[in-house]
Motif scaffolding. Structure first.
Motif, PDB file in Angstrom:
ATOM      1  N   TRP A 297       0.826  -1.206   0.000  1.00 38.38           N
ATOM      2  CA  TRP A 297       0.000   0.000   0.000  1.00 38.38           C
ATOM      3  C   TRP A 297       0.861   1.257   0.000  1.00 38.38           C
ATOM      4  O   TRP A 297       0.565   2.225  -0.700  1.00 38.38           O
ATOM      5  CB  TRP A 297      -0.946  -0.023   1.181  1.00 38.38           C
ATOM      6  N   SER A 298       1.965   1.270   0.760  1.00 38.58           N
ATOM      7  CA  SER A 298       2.824   2.457   0.756  1.00 38.58           C
ATOM      8  C   SER A 298       3.480   2.644  -0.611  1.00 38.58           C
ATOM      9  O   SER A 298       3.597   3.776  -1.103  1.00 38.58           O
ATOM     10  CB  SER A 298       3.875   2.378   1.868  1.00 38.58           C
ATOM     11  N   ASP A 299       3.899   1.541  -1.270  1.00 39.36           N
ATOM     12  CA  ASP A 299       4.429   1.653  -2.633  1.00 39.36           C
ATOM     13  C   ASP A 299       3.369   2.194  -3.583  1.00 39.36           C
ATOM     14  O   ASP A 299       3.656   2.997  -4.480  1.00 39.36           O
ATOM     15  CB  ASP A 299       4.911   0.287  -3.131  1.00 39.36           C
ATOM     16  N   THR A 300       2.133   1.750  -3.391  1.00 41.00           N
ATOM     17  CA  THR A 300       1.037   2.198  -4.250  1.00 41.00           C
ATOM     18  C   THR A 300       0.741   3.684  -4.041  1.00 41.00           C
ATOM     19  O   THR A 300       0.476   4.422  -5.002  1.00 41.00           O
ATOM     20  CB  THR A 300      -0.214   1.349  -3.981  1.00 41.00           C
TER      21      THR A 300
ATOM     22  N   ALA B  65      -4.350   3.222  -9.306  1.00 37.91           N
ATOM     23  CA  ALA B  65      -3.188   2.473  -9.797  1.00 37.91           C
ATOM     24  C   ALA B  65      -2.659   1.648  -8.648  1.00 37.91           C
ATOM     25  O   ALA B  65      -3.020   1.876  -7.490  1.00 37.91           O
ATOM     26  CB  ALA B  65      -2.108   3.419 -10.319  1.00 37.91           C
ATOM     27  N   MET B  66      -1.796   0.687  -8.933  1.00 42.01           N
ATOM     28  CA  MET B  66      -1.261  -0.138  -7.853  1.00 42.01           C
ATOM     29  C   MET B  66       0.117  -0.667  -8.195  1.00 42.01           C
ATOM     30  O   MET B  66       0.503  -0.768  -9.365  1.00 42.01           O
ATOM     31  CB  MET B  66      -2.202  -1.295  -7.531  1.00 42.01           C
ATOM     32  N   VAL B  67       0.854  -0.996  -7.128  1.00 40.08           N
ATOM     33  CA  VAL B  67       2.154  -1.654  -7.237  1.00 40.08           C
ATOM     34  C   VAL B  67       2.041  -3.005  -6.541  1.00 40.08           C
ATOM     35  O   VAL B  67       1.608  -3.083  -5.387  1.00 40.08           O
ATOM     36  CB  VAL B  67       3.267  -0.813  -6.577  1.00 40.08           C
ATOM     37  N   LEU B  68       2.422  -4.056  -7.247  1.00 38.66           N
ATOM     38  CA  LEU B  68       2.407  -5.407  -6.700  1.00 38.66           C
ATOM     39  C   LEU B  68       3.843  -5.919  -6.597  1.00 38.66           C
ATOM     40  O   LEU B  68       4.791  -5.180  -6.804  1.00 38.66           O
ATOM     41  CB  LEU B  68       1.560  -6.322  -7.583  1.00 38.66           C
TER      42      LEU B  68
ATOM     43  N   SER C 194      -3.616  -1.199 -15.344  1.00 44.61           N
ATOM     44  CA  SER C 194      -4.820  -0.936 -14.546  1.00 44.61           C
ATOM     45  C   SER C 194      -5.032   0.545 -14.247  1.00 44.61           C
ATOM     46  O   SER C 194      -5.973   0.904 -13.537  1.00 44.61           O
ATOM     47  CB  SER C 194      -4.733  -1.697 -13.216  1.00 44.61           C
ATOM     48  N   ILE C 195      -4.180   1.414 -14.752  1.00 44.51           N
ATOM     49  CA  ILE C 195      -4.231   2.828 -14.378  1.00 44.51           C
ATOM     50  C   ILE C 195      -5.486   3.499 -14.940  1.00 44.51           C
ATOM     51  O   ILE C 195      -5.806   3.371 -16.119  1.00 44.51           O
ATOM     52  CB  ILE C 195      -2.980   3.572 -14.882  1.00 44.51           C
ATOM     53  N   GLN C 196      -6.166   4.201 -14.052  1.00 46.57           N
ATOM     54  CA  GLN C 196      -7.302   5.033 -14.441  1.00 46.57           C
ATOM     55  C   GLN C 196      -7.152   6.391 -13.769  1.00 46.57           C
ATOM     56  O   GLN C 196      -6.640   6.480 -12.648  1.00 46.57           O
ATOM     57  CB  GLN C 196      -8.628   4.393 -14.004  1.00 46.57           C
ATOM     58  N   VAL C 197      -7.580   7.436 -14.457  1.00 44.21           N
ATOM     59  CA  VAL C 197      -7.529   8.789 -13.907  1.00 44.21           C
ATOM     60  C   VAL C 197      -8.903   9.418 -14.075  1.00 44.21           C
ATOM     61  O   VAL C 197      -9.368   9.614 -15.207  1.00 44.21           O
ATOM     62  CB  VAL C 197      -6.457   9.655 -14.603  1.00 44.21           C
TER      63      VAL C 197
END
Length: 352
Positions: A152-155, A175-178, A191-194
């Protein structure tokens, strides 16, 4: 709900305590345990921290208690913030295996103690290596009650950098970082949406931001750019180091900038590290369903990932309930496979 912060006397643990109370996450009827170890500075600092928190937030603070051994920890939510951290000397090598070996025994000691409680608590791991911590705690507690907050902190960092590029507030970016919290992090570009920007314009923006680079190269780019930045800091060229990091592509900024913060401030990224953990505590306390990337032991049910890497999970009051399915791009799946192998190898190297 009662909350315990293991390592409350450290810079990140203090931030968790302050943010929890300042944001009024815990009602006055709740109990907050500040956990350290008996003897030395840890014990002394907790007495002072409790007094300071009570003076600052007397109007709405929960009941604050001190605990000085794993056997004394008793809460429904436990935030793991204790442990050795990477050296803040720019000249020291970054050795995650050595860090893991230093913290593994402590993780196990607290995990064994928590397993003896009548009801298993929810454990939020934010100590490093976070994947190792999650693995060890999930060996003693139900896997769905253990998660790492580093995904979550990376995201949060990724969303901020994307917001800068698109010229919008971070709240409008999804957006997210896995993957691993480290060199093998995997930004999920697909998955990025704005909010407020058409999908085709977002896609064009992502192509511009990525600069024709490939996810497969990221694990080699991160240490190279980190070393270049640290070299500038070692020479006292702080402005040049800042400008170099600022000019990096988004995914490299997400991975490298935390080290710039640590090596220039003389302490770890305490504020965002604590903020990510507090977000998760707040969601649990308030009963808010929340889909977040988190390090969990998913048992290989999501794209055959066996290691406790960050995957998208649905968070609830009983823990993480399920792994959220996503349609990932081929390069993202491949990068997650590499991250999974790297984390598995590092855990085996520490635990044997």
């Amino acid at each position: 709900m009662d909350v315990a912060i293991i390592g409350a006397g450290g810079v990140c643990g203090r931030q968790v305590a302050m943010q929890l109370i300042e944001a009024r996450v815990l009602p006055a009827s709740a109990r907050l345990q500040l956990v350290g170890h008996r003897g030395g500075e840890s014990e002394h600092e907790l007495w002072g921290l409790r007094a300071d928190l009570q003076d600052a937030f007397a109007d709405w603070a929960p009941r604050i208690e001190l605990a000085f051994s794993p056997a004394e920890v008793d809460a429904e939510i436990v935030v793991m913030m204790a442990g050795a951290t990477v050296s803040l000397n720019p000249g020291a090598p970054l050795d995650r295996l050595a860090l893991g070996r230093m913290n593994a025994e402590m993780f196990a000691e607290y995990a064994e103690a928590l397993a003896k409680l009548p009801e298993p608590p929810m454990v939020i791991v934010q100590s490093n290596p976070v994947e190792l911590g999650v693995h060890i705690f999930a060996q003693h507690l139900p896997a769905e009650r253990v998660l790492g907050a580093a995904g979550w902190s990376d995201t949060l960092r990724f969303r901020h950098e994307l917001a800068v590029e698109f010229g919008v507030p971070r709240t409008r970016v999804s957006a997210m970082v896995l993957g691993q919290h480290g060199d093998h992090l995997v930004p999920i570009w697909s998955s990025i949406q704005v909010q407020g920007i058409a999908a085709e314009d977002v896609e064009a923006g992502v192509e511009r931001i990525r600069r024709d680079r490939h996810l497969r190269d990221l694990p080699q780019e991160v240490p190279a750019e980190r070393a270049a930045m640290i070299n500038l800091i070692s020479q006292g060229r702080f402005h040049d180091a800042y400008e170099r990091v600022k000019a990096l592509p988004v995914d490299l900024r997400v991975a490298v900038k935390p080290f710039f913060t640590a090596f220039t401030s003389g302490r770890t990224t305490e504020i965002v590290t604590a903020h990510a953990a507090v977000d998760i505590v707040a969601a649990i306390v308030n009963g808010t369903a929340m889909s977040i990337p988190a390090q969990v032991v998913s048992g290989g049910v999501w794209n055959d990932l066996a290691a406790p890497v960050a995957v998208p999970v649905l968070l609830g009051v009983q823990g993480w309930q399920q792994v959220v399915q996503l349609g990932l791009a081929e390069d993202e799946l491949a990068a997650l496979g590499v991250a999974d192998a790297a984390v598995t190898a590092s855990i085996r190297a520490v635990l044997g």
